[in-house]
Design a protein around this motif. Structure first.
Motif, PDB file in Angstrom:
ATOM      1  N   TYR A 505       0.702  -1.379   0.050  1.00  0.00           N
ATOM      2  CA  TYR A 505      -0.123   0.025   0.062  1.00  0.00           C
ATOM      3  C   TYR A 505       0.913   1.335  -0.034  1.00  0.00           C
ATOM      4  CZ  TYR A 505      -3.422  -3.415   1.102  1.00  0.00           C
ATOM      5  OH  TYR A 505      -4.099  -4.717   0.871  1.00  0.00           O
ATOM      6  N   GLN A 506       2.209   1.033   0.123  1.00  0.00           N
ATOM      7  CA  GLN A 506       3.140   2.325  -0.011  1.00  0.00           C
ATOM      8  C   GLN A 506       4.113   1.712  -0.797  1.00  0.00           C
ATOM      9  OE1 GLN A 506       2.357   5.257   1.268  1.00  0.00           O
ATOM     10  NE2 GLN A 506       0.327   4.927   2.118  1.00  0.00           N
ATOM     11  N   PRO A 507       4.918   2.823  -1.322  1.00  0.00           N
ATOM     12  CA  PRO A 507       5.939   2.436  -2.563  1.00  0.00           C
ATOM     13  C   PRO A 507       7.333   2.174  -1.232  1.00  0.00           C
ATOM     14  CG  PRO A 507       5.788   4.678  -2.475  1.00  0.00           C
ATOM     15  CD  PRO A 507       4.503   4.232  -1.586  1.00  0.00           C
ATOM     16  N   LEU A 508       7.541   1.090  -0.870  1.00  0.00           N
ATOM     17  CA  LEU A 508       8.536   0.691  -0.043  1.00  0.00           C
ATOM     18  C   LEU A 508       9.210  -0.659  -0.489  1.00  0.00           C
ATOM     19  CD1 LEU A 508       7.089  -1.015   2.014  1.00  0.00           C
ATOM     20  CD2 LEU A 508       6.695   0.956   3.244  1.00  0.00           C
ATOM     21  N   VAL A 509      10.444  -1.065   0.134  1.00  0.00           N
ATOM     22  CA  VAL A 509      10.776  -2.171  -0.027  1.00  0.00           C
ATOM     23  C   VAL A 509      10.055  -3.284   0.618  1.00  0.00           C
ATOM     24  CG1 VAL A 509      12.894  -3.763   0.077  1.00  0.00           C
ATOM     25  CG2 VAL A 509      13.132  -1.382  -0.627  1.00  0.00           C
ATOM     26  N   VAL A 510       9.586  -4.443   0.222  1.00  0.00           N
ATOM     27  CA  VAL A 510       8.674  -5.402   0.814  1.00  0.00           C
ATOM     28  C   VAL A 510       9.539  -6.567   0.855  1.00  0.00           C
ATOM     29  CG1 VAL A 510       6.806  -6.727   0.847  1.00  0.00           C
ATOM     30  CG2 VAL A 510       6.784  -4.452  -0.433  1.00  0.00           C
ATOM     31  N   GLU A 511       9.579  -7.015   2.321  1.00  0.00           N
ATOM     32  CA  GLU A 511      10.157  -8.334   2.603  1.00  0.00           C
ATOM     33  C   GLU A 511       9.282  -9.546   2.248  1.00  0.00           C
ATOM     34  OE1 GLU A 511      12.739  -8.632   5.916  1.00  0.00           O
ATOM     35  OE2 GLU A 511      14.021  -7.093   5.224  1.00  0.00           O
ATOM     36  N   ILE A 512       9.722 -10.563   1.472  1.00  0.00           N
ATOM     37  CA  ILE A 512       8.915 -11.814   1.394  1.00  0.00           C
ATOM     38  C   ILE A 512       9.652 -12.883   1.561  1.00  0.00           C
ATOM     39  CG2 ILE A 512       7.712 -13.030  -0.156  1.00  0.00           C
ATOM     40  CD1 ILE A 512       6.600 -10.379  -1.621  1.00  0.00           C
ATOM     41  N   ASP A 513       9.172 -13.885   2.251  1.00  0.00           N
ATOM     42  CA  ASP A 513       9.806 -15.198   2.645  1.00  0.00           C
ATOM     43  C   ASP A 513       8.866 -16.148   2.048  1.00  0.00           C
ATOM     44  OD1 ASP A 513      10.914 -17.610   3.772  1.00  0.00           O
ATOM     45  OD2 ASP A 513      10.635 -16.947   5.800  1.00  0.00           O
ATOM     46  N   LEU A 520       1.907 -17.354  -4.780  1.00  0.00           N
ATOM     47  CA  LEU A 520       1.913 -16.012  -4.321  1.00  0.00           C
ATOM     48  C   LEU A 520       1.096 -15.079  -5.140  1.00  0.00           C
ATOM     49  CD1 LEU A 520       3.612 -13.780  -2.872  1.00  0.00           C
ATOM     50  CD2 LEU A 520       5.342 -13.791  -4.544  1.00  0.00           C
ATOM     51  N   ARG A 521       0.392 -14.071  -4.501  1.00  0.00           N
ATOM     52  CA  ARG A 521      -0.467 -13.024  -4.681  1.00  0.00           C
ATOM     53  C   ARG A 521       0.174 -11.857  -4.508  1.00  0.00           C
ATOM     54  NH1 ARG A 521      -4.609 -14.480  -8.347  1.00  0.00           N
ATOM     55  NH2 ARG A 521      -5.938 -15.449  -6.773  1.00  0.00           N
ATOM     56  N   LEU A 522       0.211 -10.818  -5.361  1.00  0.00           N
ATOM     57  CA  LEU A 522       0.771  -9.653  -5.069  1.00  0.00           C
ATOM     58  C   LEU A 522      -0.154  -8.268  -5.440  1.00  0.00           C
ATOM     59  CD1 LEU A 522       4.479  -9.934  -6.173  1.00  0.00           C
ATOM     60  CD2 LEU A 522       3.585  -9.484  -3.749  1.00  0.00           C
ATOM     61  N   LEU A 523      -0.443  -7.738  -4.651  1.00  0.00           N
ATOM     62  CA  LEU A 523      -1.729  -6.750  -4.939  1.00  0.00           C
ATOM     63  C   LEU A 523      -0.836  -5.267  -4.786  1.00  0.00           C
ATOM     64  CD1 LEU A 523      -4.099  -7.718  -1.983  1.00  0.00           C
ATOM     65  CD2 LEU A 523      -4.011  -8.629  -4.448  1.00  0.00           C
ATOM     66  N   ASN A 524      -0.742  -4.624  -6.014  1.00  0.00           N
ATOM     67  CA  ASN A 524      -0.271  -3.173  -5.931  1.00  0.00           C
ATOM     68  C   ASN A 524      -1.352  -2.203  -5.735  1.00  0.00           C
ATOM     69  OD1 ASN A 524       1.518  -1.148  -6.258  1.00  0.00           O
ATOM     70  ND2 ASN A 524       1.606  -1.361  -8.499  1.00  0.00           N
ATOM     71  N   ALA A 525      -1.404  -1.772  -4.702  1.00  0.00           N
ATOM     72  CA  ALA A 525      -1.934  -0.847  -4.283  1.00  0.00           C
ATOM     73  C   ALA A 525      -1.640   0.667  -4.057  1.00  0.00           C
ATOM     74  CB  ALA A 525      -3.170  -1.081  -3.060  1.00  0.00           C
ATOM     75  N   THR A 526      -0.166   0.738  -4.558  1.00  0.00           N
ATOM     76  CA  THR A 526       0.638   1.995  -4.571  1.00  0.00           C
ATOM     77  C   THR A 526       0.121   2.526  -5.728  1.00  0.00           C
ATOM     78  OG1 THR A 526       2.499   1.366  -5.836  1.00  0.00           O
ATOM     79  CG2 THR A 526       2.214   0.636  -3.497  1.00  0.00           C
ATOM     80  N   SER A 527       0.870   3.940  -5.852  1.00  0.00           N
ATOM     81  CA  SER A 527       0.603   4.769  -7.064  1.00  0.00           C
ATOM     82  C   SER A 527       1.757   4.560  -8.078  1.00  0.00           C
ATOM     83  CB  SER A 527       0.586   6.276  -6.542  1.00  0.00           C
ATOM     84  OG  SER A 527       1.866   6.566  -5.870  1.00  0.00           O
ATOM     85  N   HIS A 528       2.527   3.738  -7.841  1.00  0.00           N
ATOM     86  CA  HIS A 528       3.636   3.211  -8.832  1.00  0.00           C
ATOM     87  C   HIS A 528       3.384   1.918  -9.566  1.00  0.00           C
ATOM     88  CE1 HIS A 528       6.738   6.065  -6.871  1.00  0.00           C
ATOM     89  NE2 HIS A 528       5.682   6.049  -6.066  1.00  0.00           N
ATOM     90  N   GLU A 529       3.917   1.815 -10.696  1.00  0.00           N
ATOM     91  CA  GLU A 529       3.868   0.625 -11.683  1.00  0.00           C
ATOM     92  C   GLU A 529       4.795  -0.370 -11.293  1.00  0.00           C
ATOM     93  OE1 GLU A 529       3.505   2.140 -15.448  1.00  0.00           O
ATOM     94  OE2 GLU A 529       1.415   2.519 -15.406  1.00  0.00           O
ATOM     95  N   ARG A 530       5.416  -0.398 -10.035  1.00  0.00           N
ATOM     96  CA  ARG A 530       6.193  -1.473  -9.796  1.00  0.00           C
ATOM     97  C   ARG A 530       6.267  -1.731  -8.234  1.00  0.00           C
ATOM     98  NH1 ARG A 530       8.705   3.416 -10.092  1.00  0.00           N
ATOM     99  NH2 ARG A 530      10.008   4.105  -8.217  1.00  0.00           N
ATOM    100  N   ILE A 531       6.597  -3.074  -7.781  1.00  0.00           N
ATOM    101  CA  ILE A 531       6.862  -3.395  -6.397  1.00  0.00           C
ATOM    102  C   ILE A 531       8.430  -3.646  -6.316  1.00  0.00           C
ATOM    103  CG2 ILE A 531       6.294  -4.906  -4.582  1.00  0.00           C
ATOM    104  CD1 ILE A 531       3.514  -4.988  -5.350  1.00  0.00           C
ATOM    105  N   VAL A 532       9.052  -3.342  -5.241  1.00  0.00           N
ATOM    106  CA  VAL A 532      10.485  -3.783  -4.937  1.00  0.00           C
ATOM    107  C   VAL A 532      10.208  -4.699  -3.806  1.00  0.00           C
ATOM    108  CG1 VAL A 532      12.523  -3.066  -4.348  1.00  0.00           C
ATOM    109  CG2 VAL A 532      11.289  -1.519  -5.816  1.00  0.00           C
ATOM    110  N   VAL A 533      10.891  -5.914  -4.125  1.00  0.00           N
ATOM    111  CA  VAL A 533      11.003  -7.100  -3.225  1.00  0.00           C
ATOM    112  C   VAL A 533      12.180  -7.288  -2.861  1.00  0.00           C
ATOM    113  CG1 VAL A 533      10.169  -9.363  -2.489  1.00  0.00           C
ATOM    114  CG2 VAL A 533       8.755  -7.848  -4.062  1.00  0.00           C
ATOM    115  N   ARG A 534      12.556  -7.446  -1.476  1.00  0.00           N
ATOM    116  CA  ARG A 534      13.627  -8.039  -0.938  1.00  0.00           C
ATOM    117  C   ARG A 534      13.277  -9.501  -0.456  1.00  0.00           C
ATOM    118  NH1 ARG A 534      15.340  -4.932   2.823  1.00  0.00           N
ATOM    119  NH2 ARG A 534      16.922  -3.925   1.499  1.00  0.00           N
TER     120      ARG A 534
END
Length: 582
Positions: A505-513, A520-534
């Motif tokens: 919901y915010q454009p930040l680095v998301v940690e996923i284990d 895996l389902r990813l929901l992009n509710a941010t205002s950016h056309e990308r999600i950054v994952v660690r």
């Protein structure tokens, strides 16, 4: 300041709770201490004096204070933090947490029914956080304080306290399947301007979009006009809007929809036929808000009216359940004298709900859907309501999400419903999808004039609800983690049986284990056309597709989970990925 306010009536208490300074009222005494797993239980007794307890902890690396009625302000000063609790408001439970989301002090008191008061906040003088609890027992009483071990994850600590409270309240009301599927609600779409034709038209459209239940909200009842409640009290269908209410319900059932009917049985309007009979039991009149009076449940006549109304509506109209509103309106009577047979408002409402549950069962209606609304959503409501809804927050997607997570932490077996989602029908697919993505970790409710919804928004709703139904078991019953309350839960994750759903919901680095994850389902509710994952854990290969908000554009995704990865997912879009080498 808070400690000084009560210093003359408090004395130190020996409790053995590590790292916590405890004082109790001079008329109270500690009579028992018990360790129960990660919890410490302290039993306090009084012969009738006010029960007063204060808890003080050093600030340490404090981040915030969470409690069921919490606002977005995470750390109030001790002269401003307040909460009144009873079965109709909040719960006597809270958690002081640090910036790593670990509990510094998590506590609850077992008095869930009657009115209690909490004061809390940062002590400027002592550089500590203080909680002060007060309850008037009106006679000899014991009360128990439970504290969770410091250092537990905030959500885990709250969950342990919730489960401990649940042990005292009886079996939760079962949740039928109909309470766990998307809902079409009439309120934000039409307010009180509803009728049978309009609802049946939209219900058919809602079914095609993926809704499986409908809430006929305020406006169905006689004299329901002008947004106010001067006509409440009789709870009969308006003959102009609904000339055949039972037939209307049958036609909705014929579409495959369950039906929930709105009712506020503790409101009394002066235009109702019931007004003359019930007015002696409704002295409080809310002229500016409801333009109606609140019935006082401390009177037996009011409790009987409440129960009889609810039973009659379910039986006579054939609805599957009730959305019971404005129970919290009776807080106006707390601490006031009464001629009724139950002196405490919380105890009186508890008796009302017990009687309703008993009579529903006797009438063979014990599988009815019963929805309560925030803030009467504490663990004590579990035997009487199987659905808990977020309080009104029209278009406020962030508040809908925050409240969903907060309510999930204290729900004792109930299913959480979002506040009905609503948006600008002129704004395109993305805003519509964004509202639903913020409601994704609850049962989503939709409340729009569906007949005038443009095709792009109908597609967006259908796409999100289709994905949600596939994720239903995970987002409703899985293990949820959401991070810091003070940050508004910018990332929410739910895991269940190999499926992981991550809402960003915010454009930040998301940690996923991905340990144990196959889908895996990813929901992009941010205002950016990308999600950054660690990515954490061992490397894996993912393959899938990202869809736009409308669901009509698919972009292939091939991902190696090494370090940081930038995933291209459209704004308000959803990506679905399979783990190829688990």
């Amino acid at each position: 300041m808070l400690l000084e306010d009560y210093a003359s009536v408090m004395a130190p208490a020996v409790t053995g709770i590590p790292g916590v300074e405890v004082t109790i009222g001079t008329g109270c005494r500690v009579i028992g201490k018990q360790s129960l797993g990660e919890l410490e239980i302290t039993t306090i007794e009084t012969d009738g004096e006010l029960i007063r307890v204060s808890l003080e902890v050093p600030l340490g690396d404090i981040e915030g204070y969470w409690y069921p009625n919490a606002s977005m302000r995470a750390l109030p000063a001790d002269w401003s933090g307040r909460d009144k609790t009873s079965i109709i408001s909040s719960s006597p439970l809270g958690c002081v947490y640090d910036r790593h989301c670990k509990a510094i002090l998590a506590f609850c008191f077992d008095q869930q029914i009657e009115e209690s008061q909490l004061r809390f906040g940062v002590s400027e003088e002592h550089k500590s956080f203080v909680i002060y609890y007060e309850h008037d027992p009106k006679g000899p009483r014991t009360i128990r304080l439970a504290t969770a071990r410091a250092g537990l994850d905030h959500a885990e600590a709250v969950g342990l306290l919730r489960d401990w409270l649940r042990d005292d309240i009886g079996e939760p009301l079962p949740v039928p399947f109909a309470g766990t599927v998307p809902v079409y609600c009439t309120w934000y779409a039409y307010a009180q301007n509803i009728d049978a034709e309009k609802i049946e038209r939209d219900a058919a459209l809602a079914t095609a979009l993926g809704c499986k239940a409908v809430i006929i909200d305020d406006g169905w009842q006689k004299l329901a006009t002008g947004r106010w409640y001067a006509g409440c009290g009789d709870w009969m269908a308006d003959p102009q809007k609904f000339p055949d209410m039972r037939g209307h319900i049958d036609r909705l059932h014929g579409l495959g929809l369950s039906v929930i009917l709105w009712v506020a049985p503790l409101l009394l309007g002066e235009k109702s036929d019931a007004y003359a009979r019930l007015k002696p039991f409704a002295p409080y009149h809310n002229a500016d808000g409801w333009r109606a009076s609140a019935l006082d449940p401390r009177y037996r006549e009011v409790r009987e009216h409440f129960v009889a109304t609810c039973i009659r509506l379910i039986r006579d109209y054939g609805v599957d359940g009730l959305k019971i509103d404005f129970l919290d309106g009776v807080v106006a009577y707390q601490g006031t004298p009464t001629g009724g047979d139950i002196p405490d408002v919380g105890q009186a409402l508890h008796a009302t709900l017990q009687q309703l549950k008993t009579e529903l069962k006797a009438a063979g209606l014990d599988e009815a859907l019963i929805e309560f609304r925030q803030a009467y959503v504490g663990p004590a409501t579990a035997p009487y309501a199987n659905l808990l809804r977020v309080g009104d927050c029209p278009v406020d997607a962030n508040q809908n999400r925050r409240a969903t997570v907060n309510m999930r932490m204290i729900a004792a077996g109930q299913v959480i419903h979002s506040d009905p989602t609503v948006w600008d029908h002129r704004a395109g697919a993305e805003p519509a999808a964004r509202q639903l993505l913020n409601a994704y970790f609850s049962v989503p409710q939709v409340s729009m004039d569906l007949s005038s919804l443009p095709a792009v928004q109908r597609d967006a709703v259908q796409a999100v609800l289709q994905n949600w139904m596939e994720d239903r078991e995970t987002v409703l019953f899985g293990e949820v983690s959401a991070g810091l309350p003070s940050e508004g839960y910018p990332v929410v994750q739910a895991r269940h049986q190999g499926r992981l759903v991550v809402g960003v919901y915010q454009p930040l680095v998301v940690e996923i284990d991905l340990d144990g994850v196959t889908e895996l389902r990813l929901l992009n509710a941010t205002s950016h056309e990308r999600i950054v994952v660690r990515w954490t854990g061992k490397s894996r290969r993912l393959s899938g597709i990202a869809h736009s908000a409308r669901g009509d554009v698919g972009m292939p995704l091939e991902v190696d989970t090494e370090g940081l990865t930038e995933l291209s997912i459209p704004v308000s879009g959803i990506a679905t990925l399979s783990v190829l080498n688990e």
